[in-house]
Enzyme design. Sequence first.
Site, mmCIF file in Angstrom:
data_model
loop_
_atom_site.group_PDB
_atom_site.id
_atom_site.type_symbol
_atom_site.label_atom_id
_atom_site.label_comp_id
_atom_site.label_asym_id
_atom_site.label_seq_id
_atom_site.Cartn_x
_atom_site.Cartn_y
_atom_site.Cartn_z
ATOM 1 N N PRO A 88 38.897 -20.118 57.045
ATOM 2 C CA PRO A 88 39.395 -21.200 57.903
ATOM 3 C C PRO A 88 40.445 -20.715 58.904
ATOM 4 O O PRO A 88 40.817 -21.453 59.814
ATOM 5 C CB PRO A 88 39.985 -22.211 56.916
ATOM 6 C CG PRO A 88 40.116 -21.505 55.626
ATOM 7 C CD PRO A 88 39.182 -20.337 55.631
ATOM 8 N N ARG A 152 17.670 -20.306 65.003
ATOM 9 C CA ARG A 152 16.846 -21.156 65.860
ATOM 10 C C ARG A 152 16.884 -20.736 67.325
ATOM 11 O O ARG A 152 16.085 -21.206 68.126
ATOM 12 C CB ARG A 152 17.224 -22.636 65.695
ATOM 13 C CG ARG A 152 18.608 -22.969 66.153
ATOM 14 C CD ARG A 152 18.967 -24.403 65.818
ATOM 15 N NE ARG A 152 18.245 -25.370 66.635
ATOM 16 C CZ ARG A 152 18.435 -25.559 67.931
ATOM 17 N NH1 ARG A 152 19.307 -24.810 68.583
ATOM 18 N NH2 ARG A 152 17.752 -26.470 68.581
ATOM 19 N N ASP A 167 18.852 -28.212 74.299
ATOM 20 C CA ASP A 167 19.612 -28.897 73.264
ATOM 21 C C ASP A 167 20.917 -29.485 73.736
ATOM 22 O O ASP A 167 21.499 -29.001 74.677
ATOM 23 C CB ASP A 167 20.052 -27.905 72.189
ATOM 24 C CG ASP A 167 18.889 -27.251 71.551
ATOM 25 O OD1 ASP A 167 17.852 -27.890 71.492
ATOM 26 O OD2 ASP A 167 19.055 -26.103 71.135
HETATM 27 N N1 ADE Z 1 36.008 -20.755 53.722
HETATM 28 C C1 ADE Z 1 36.762 -21.807 53.378
HETATM 29 N N2 ADE Z 1 36.856 -22.686 54.375
HETATM 30 C C2 ADE Z 1 36.133 -22.190 55.407
HETATM 31 C C3 ADE Z 1 35.847 -22.616 56.722
HETATM 32 N N3 ADE Z 1 36.321 -23.766 57.204
HETATM 33 N N4 ADE Z 1 35.079 -21.842 57.490
HETATM 34 C C4 ADE Z 1 34.610 -20.680 57.039
HETATM 35 N N5 ADE Z 1 34.844 -20.206 55.815
HETATM 36 C C5 ADE Z 1 35.593 -20.950 55.003
#
Ligand code: ADE
Length: 265
Positions: A88, A152, A167
Site C-alpha cells: 500500500p 486484456r 474502454d
Molecule cells: N498489500 C496490502 N495492501 C495492498 C494494496 N493496497 N496494494 C497492494 N498490495 C497490498
Amino acid sequence: MIKFTVLTLFPEMFAPVQESILKRAQANELINIELIDFRDYAVSKHKNVDDVPYGGGAGMVLKPEPLYAAVRDLPSAQGQRRIILLTPQGQVFNQERAKDWSHADELVFLCGHYEGFDERIRYLADEEVSLGDFVLTGGELAAMVMIDAVARLIPGVLGERASSEEDSHSAGLLEYPQYTRPPVFEEMEVPEVLLSGHHARIESWRRKESLRRTFLKRPDLIRNMEFLPDDYPLLEELAKEHPEIKEERLRWEHLKPKPKRNRRK
Ligand code: ADE
C-alpha cells in the site's frame, strides 16, 4: 507472449486467473502465469517465513531470505523482466501503468502477507505498486487484479473482434452509454441517433456522452486530458446543458485554441 510470475505463500488463491478469458489466453499461449510458493525457499526446519519484529511490537514480519532465494532462483529472463513489490506504500496502479507493463516480457509480482515485510525485501523490486488507498491482507488480490488488467491489453486476449482501445479510461475518458435491442424497454428508449445509421452523428454523440460522463462522474480525470479540436463545440453544448460544470469550463476556455483575430480594415 507475456509471462506473469507470482511469488506468494498462497498459490491456491489464484483460481480466478485460471478461468474464463485468462484461461483461454493461457491455452492459446498468449500469456503464461507461473505461481511460485516461496515457502519452498524457507531455510529453517519448520519452513518459517516470518518472525517477530526487532524492537518489539505486534504482528509478524516476513523474513528476507526466502524471497531473496526465490528471486535468485528464477530462470534467466527472456527479455525485459520487471520485479514489482505489492504494497500500500507503492504508486497507485492505473490504466497507464497497465499499458506500460503490457510491453514487458515478464512481470514478477512479490506478494507480502502478514503484517509487514523486512525492509530489505524492498531492494529486490524495480517498483513498488499499490492497488489503491486501502490495506489488504496481502498482495495476492492486488496481483490478480493487475494481471487481469495487463493481460486484456495483450493482442488476441480479448478475441479477434473485441478491442481494449475504446474502454473506459483508455482515452482518458469514461466510456459512452451502450444499448442493444429492444429499442424501448419499460418506457426507457434508446437514443434516436443510435438507430439513425448516420455514422458521423453517432460518433459525435458518443464523444459528447463520454465527455458528459467524465465531467459529471469523474471530473478529476478531465484535469489531465487533452481535448480534440472537435470537442470544443461539444463542450459548449455541455456547458449549457449542465450549469454545474461551470468551473471546469474555465479550464477548457483556457485550453481552447485562440481564435485568429479579424483584421479590421
Ligand atoms: N498489500 C496490502 N495492501 C495492498 C494494496 N493496497 N496494494 C497492494 N498490495 C497490498
